[in-house]
Design an enzyme around this catalytic site. Structure first.
Site, PDB file in Angstrom:
ATOM      1  N   ASP A 208       6.383   1.060   6.364  1.00  0.00           N
ATOM      2  CA  ASP A 208       4.999   0.572   6.216  1.00  0.00           C
ATOM      3  C   ASP A 208       4.184   1.769   5.325  1.00  0.00           C
ATOM      4  O   ASP A 208       3.825   3.055   5.921  1.00  0.00           O
ATOM      5  CB  ASP A 208       4.421   0.767   7.493  1.00  0.00           C
ATOM      6  CG  ASP A 208       2.939   0.220   7.693  1.00  0.00           C
ATOM      7  OD1 ASP A 208       2.514  -0.073   6.660  1.00  0.00           O
ATOM      8  OD2 ASP A 208       2.178   0.634   8.679  1.00  0.00           O
TER       9      ASP A 208
ATOM     10  N   HIS B  69       0.827  -1.248   0.092  1.00  0.00           N
ATOM     11  CA  HIS B  69       0.103   0.069   0.018  1.00  0.00           C
ATOM     12  C   HIS B  69       0.950   1.194  -0.011  1.00  0.00           C
ATOM     13  O   HIS B  69       1.785   1.372   0.692  1.00  0.00           O
ATOM     14  CB  HIS B  69      -1.119   0.154   0.934  1.00  0.00           C
ATOM     15  CG  HIS B  69      -0.360   0.132   2.509  1.00  0.00           C
ATOM     16  ND1 HIS B  69      -0.251   1.208   3.210  1.00  0.00           N
ATOM     17  CD2 HIS B  69      -0.215  -0.983   3.234  1.00  0.00           C
ATOM     18  CE1 HIS B  69       0.251   0.999   4.283  1.00  0.00           C
ATOM     19  NE2 HIS B  69       0.479  -0.396   4.566  1.00  0.00           N
TER      20      HIS B  69
ATOM     21  N   ASP C 103       3.360  -6.374   3.443  1.00  0.00           N
ATOM     22  CA  ASP C 103       2.919  -5.206   4.487  1.00  0.00           C
ATOM     23  C   ASP C 103       3.231  -5.559   5.952  1.00  0.00           C
ATOM     24  O   ASP C 103       2.609  -5.341   6.747  1.00  0.00           O
ATOM     25  CB  ASP C 103       1.514  -4.977   4.157  1.00  0.00           C
ATOM     26  CG  ASP C 103       0.994  -3.740   5.051  1.00  0.00           C
ATOM     27  OD1 ASP C 103       1.824  -2.946   5.313  1.00  0.00           O
ATOM     28  OD2 ASP C 103      -0.160  -3.641   5.257  1.00  0.00           O
TER      29      ASP C 103
ATOM     30  N   HIS D 218       4.189   3.157  12.686  1.00  0.00           N
ATOM     31  CA  HIS D 218       3.308   4.186  12.757  1.00  0.00           C
ATOM     32  C   HIS D 218       4.024   5.329  13.767  1.00  0.00           C
ATOM     33  O   HIS D 218       3.370   5.940  14.355  1.00  0.00           O
ATOM     34  CB  HIS D 218       2.130   3.595  13.606  1.00  0.00           C
ATOM     35  CG  HIS D 218       1.125   2.876  12.617  1.00  0.00           C
ATOM     36  ND1 HIS D 218      -0.055   2.262  12.931  1.00  0.00           N
ATOM     37  CD2 HIS D 218       1.623   2.206  11.390  1.00  0.00           C
ATOM     38  CE1 HIS D 218      -0.431   1.502  12.075  1.00  0.00           C
ATOM     39  NE2 HIS D 218       0.445   1.387  10.958  1.00  0.00           N
TER      40      HIS D 218
ATOM     41  N   GLU E 234      -5.014   2.115   3.214  1.00  0.00           N
ATOM     42  CA  GLU E 234      -4.896   0.982   4.000  1.00  0.00           C
ATOM     43  C   GLU E 234      -4.906   1.067   5.395  1.00  0.00           C
ATOM     44  O   GLU E 234      -5.752   0.763   5.971  1.00  0.00           O
ATOM     45  CB  GLU E 234      -3.715   0.090   3.452  1.00  0.00           C
ATOM     46  CG  GLU E 234      -3.640  -1.268   4.204  1.00  0.00           C
ATOM     47  CD  GLU E 234      -3.240  -1.298   5.755  1.00  0.00           C
ATOM     48  OE1 GLU E 234      -3.438  -2.332   6.320  1.00  0.00           O
ATOM     49  OE2 GLU E 234      -2.393  -0.275   6.194  1.00  0.00           O
ATOM     50  N   GLU E 235      -4.245   2.133   5.731  1.00  0.00           N
ATOM     51  CA  GLU E 235      -3.975   2.607   7.274  1.00  0.00           C
ATOM     52  C   GLU E 235      -5.319   3.125   7.777  1.00  0.00           C
ATOM     53  O   GLU E 235      -5.567   2.964   9.071  1.00  0.00           O
ATOM     54  CB  GLU E 235      -2.965   3.645   7.452  1.00  0.00           C
ATOM     55  CG  GLU E 235      -1.639   3.281   7.031  1.00  0.00           C
ATOM     56  CD  GLU E 235      -0.972   2.251   7.908  1.00  0.00           C
ATOM     57  OE1 GLU E 235      -1.657   1.615   8.527  1.00  0.00           O
ATOM     58  OE2 GLU E 235       0.163   1.727   7.461  1.00  0.00           O
TER      59      GLU E 235
END
Lengths: 476, 476
Positions: free
Chosen positions: B300, B288, B363, B434, B334-335
């Site tokens: 990510d 993604h 991912d 994140h 996606e997130e």
């Protein structure tokens, strides 16, 4: 001869497991060797009580109490002064002797609103931490083109025209704290000398998870004082890549940091007064109570503070009082440039030869203990090594050479006083150093117990020996 | 029989070193086994070219170009849309086929000014990151007493009176992302159900250097929407200790985060069109392109994006074009809850059985590759395992079972389509996840090359085999 002597000792029970280490150049008298080795049982008892007995885990708890209650403890802050008052109260309540403070002036620098943003070729917020003593930017900040360099040499190879009016970003690769830290300590003036309007550095660490690392910097006297701050390693490396690709970089920097002049803080002192010697031949155990204003300063240096303070507390609670006074000195203003340590030297140096026997400092972490970095003459080192041989219940403790017992003690070490700094498994020290990561999570209860045990047992033996540690005082 | 067959193969040169792995339950035909093993030389060539040849290091450089140029790429942001346009341009320039985008709606949540401060019993700034989809606080923020819990059970055991009007702080110990992540995903509504006015969580990671970690959260429908954010592990643990000591905690929280409704973003697609099959029996490789709005989203999931995209680029440059189409799908949103992946499934599921042969997703990091997590029926797994045996030049690649090929592909996996996700040495994945630490520093050029090589070689063989991967489609 020595071997026969040790063979006899092997029959004496608790000293039996003593490993034999011979230092070729050491010629300690048999009496002194025997005396030192006779401390084996008491060293065992101290270590056992702190690591496995009633004190196990207490050092970590006391450290959490201190840092959780007061948070970080920046020079000039109310938190630091409150923490000093708290330690004085606690030491007094524990029955330590001669609990008091001694004034020391410290610079009062305060971090204001700080913001950096890459504005060209793309917009990106860049978390920063202003470096201690940095001036702020003019109101509204500075927006300027950027020059990225990897070294002082690279900067100095540039023409003044290339640097004038720019923000210099230093992205040196990590070598070690001494070498790489020079960009933090001296980068702003080096950049200003070429006409830069501000400077930024890659944080001084080998490893990062997005946190900038602060630390003190120093302006040279004849150069313009320009604002200076640390970037995260991540962003510094990114800026370097972009610059090397030929992208034109522009940064907006705003810092409302301020130098508020000097503030009277205090070194904090408590003692376990000696049975024979009171205010002479003192053994000092030390760390610094101030910290940076990010994280909680648990590692730098509440850990060193706590093992120094609690070494006395635990020995007292065990009913152990050596011949000489053990004095815990918890310095102030170390982070801003060793202000408490320097003041302590100034105040005590005149009668230093009478007053002091030995100095300990812990200011590079309280991870699992590995031994000591020793500073002093060969004769003192021979005695010290024999004492450290007694510490084998903690594992094989090493003695290395060091030019100083620690930053707050460097004046004493330079003057020829013997001392030692804690060696510990601090490979990751700079991961957390001067950053939001300096917290209780770094501190391990067992490692702290083992540090406290090494600290207490070694200091006790030195303070109780029939002989003083030899010194070679060069000046007075 | 199989052993004799392999013995023959041993005489055939480059296939000779093929290690023998027998899966007891697998009964692949000798023809198919022979066919698969005949791909040995081409697998060698692909791996060698990507890891040691002209492409070595290029994946890291391309990843740095993307993330340095656009920074993080949050759903709804201009950066993400610019990055999508860039990938379309680059893919087109590289001569990939059918380069295009497909619309997908994504929530547009924006982080505003965020601040948390412990105001009682001592003042301490608490860095936070609002959780995706969180509402903001009322203007001026909320100041409230604090209840700290370590689990949902502990919260639910409290009376409503204890929680009403308070800020709930969740400090669960790390178990794994699935278990501990529930406090991030569902904590706000659990707290609101008990009358809390806001909730904070310990960041979902095993290890921290002072950075909060964000991530999406979801409000339950019948509960008050309260503001919710992540604290650093350091501060969360500190608050827990203080609370357990009986200290009365009070926090001021201000968050100007906003939900701006839906935004039309795009999945980004490029192909290496098959020699025989074009828009049917497609092999998808995916990741993604969106990220969180902290760090640079290199891990990510720009890493997954890059190995998927570049697998096609490198195969094309090597003049390798399989029978079936290889399609890189770089999902959006996606997130924020797999929005691009869900839209792709909705748009393609009707003719899915004809259109798709196999799905790959990366991912969970592009650290050193370890193999694949396989999702599909036993027959497909038998073929897949035989193919993975060919990858031994990269080391012993394992095949484990997984319920899904990846978050963006879970609809396909649930429906019975075979697929696989990249296994890699991602033990430290959540250290950076994140957070501001998700940067190029996490990515290792050699590990990336090895991931890209495994991705390209495996996808190539599956796409070129004479037989399609068996599927058991449960719904259409």
């Amino acid at each position: 001869m020595l071997k026969l002597f040790v063979l006899n000792l092997l029959l004496l029970g608790s000293i039996a497991a003593l490993p034999l280490k011979e230092s070729n150049s050491c010629q300690l008298s048999e009496d002194l060797l025997y005396e030192i080795r006779s401390y084996g049982p008491i060293v065992h008892k101290i270590i056992n009580e702190i690591v496995h007995g009633s004190f196990a885990g207490q050092t970590w708890q006391s450290l959490a109490d201190l840092t959780d209650t007061f948070g970080h403890r920046m020079s000039g802050s109310q938190q630091l002064e409150d923490a000093i008052d708290y330690v004085v109260r606690e030491m007094t309540q524990e029955g330590l002797d001669n609990v008091h403070t001694e004034d020391a002036g410290v610079p009062h620098w305060v971090r204001g609103y700080e913001k950096a943003q890459l504005v060209e070729p793309n917009r990106l917020d860049l978390p920063i931490l202003g470096l201690g003593s940095s001036v702020g930017t003019p109101p509204g900040g500075i927006t300027a083109d950027v020059v990225v360099v990897e070294s002082f040499d690279e900067l100095n190879g540039l023409s003044n025209e290339t640097v004038e009016g720019k923000i210099v970003v230093f992205v040196p690769q990590w070598v070690n704290y001494g070498v790489t830290g020079e960009y933090r300590r001296l980068g702003a003036s080096a950049a200003a000398r070429k006409g830069a309007v501000a400077s930024l550095i890659r944080s001084v660490t080998q490893f990062s998870i997005g946190s900038p690392h602060t630390g003190v910097q120093q302006y040279e006297e004849d150069v313009q004082k320009i604002p200076t701050a640390s970037l995260t390693v991540e962003h510094a490396e990114m800026l370097l890549r972009k610059y090397r690709r030929g992208e034109k970089l522009r940064i907006h920097l705003e810092m409302q940091d301020e130098n508020l002049g000097m503030f009277t803080s205090r070194n904090t002192i408590g003692e376990l007064e000696g049975l024979v010697y009171k205010n002479n031949s003192v053994v000092v155990v030390s760390g610094h109570l101030d910290s940076w204003d990010v994280g909680l300063g648990a590692m730098d240096d509440a850990g060193g503070v706590m093992i120094s303070w609690k070494a006395l507390t635990y020995l007292k609670a065990m009913g152990l009082r050596p011949r000489r006074t053990l004095r815990a000195v918890l310095f102030t203003g170390e982070e801003q440039g060793v202000w408490g340590g320097s003041q302590y030297y100034e105040d005590h140096k005149e009668h230093g030869e009478e007053e002091f026997n030995f100095f300990f400092e812990s200011d590079s972490g309280t991870f699992d203990p590995l031994g000591f970095g020793f500073s002093g003459n060969d004769e003192a080192r021979c005695i010290f090594e024999e004492i450290i041989n007694l510490m084998y219940p903690l594992g094989d403790m090493q003695v290395t050479s060091s030019s100083s017992a620690g930053p707050d003690l460097s004046d004493w070490s330079s003057a020829g006083y013997p001392g030692a700094g804690l060696l510990n498994a601090n490979d990751k020290y700079f991961w957390f150093h001067h950053s939001a990561g300096d917290s209780m999570l770094v501190e391990d209860p067992v490692a702290l117990d083992r540090c406290a045990a090494l600290w207490a047992a070694t200091a006790y033996v030195i303070a109780d020996l029939s002989v003083a540690m030899p010194k070679t005082v060069l000046k007075n």
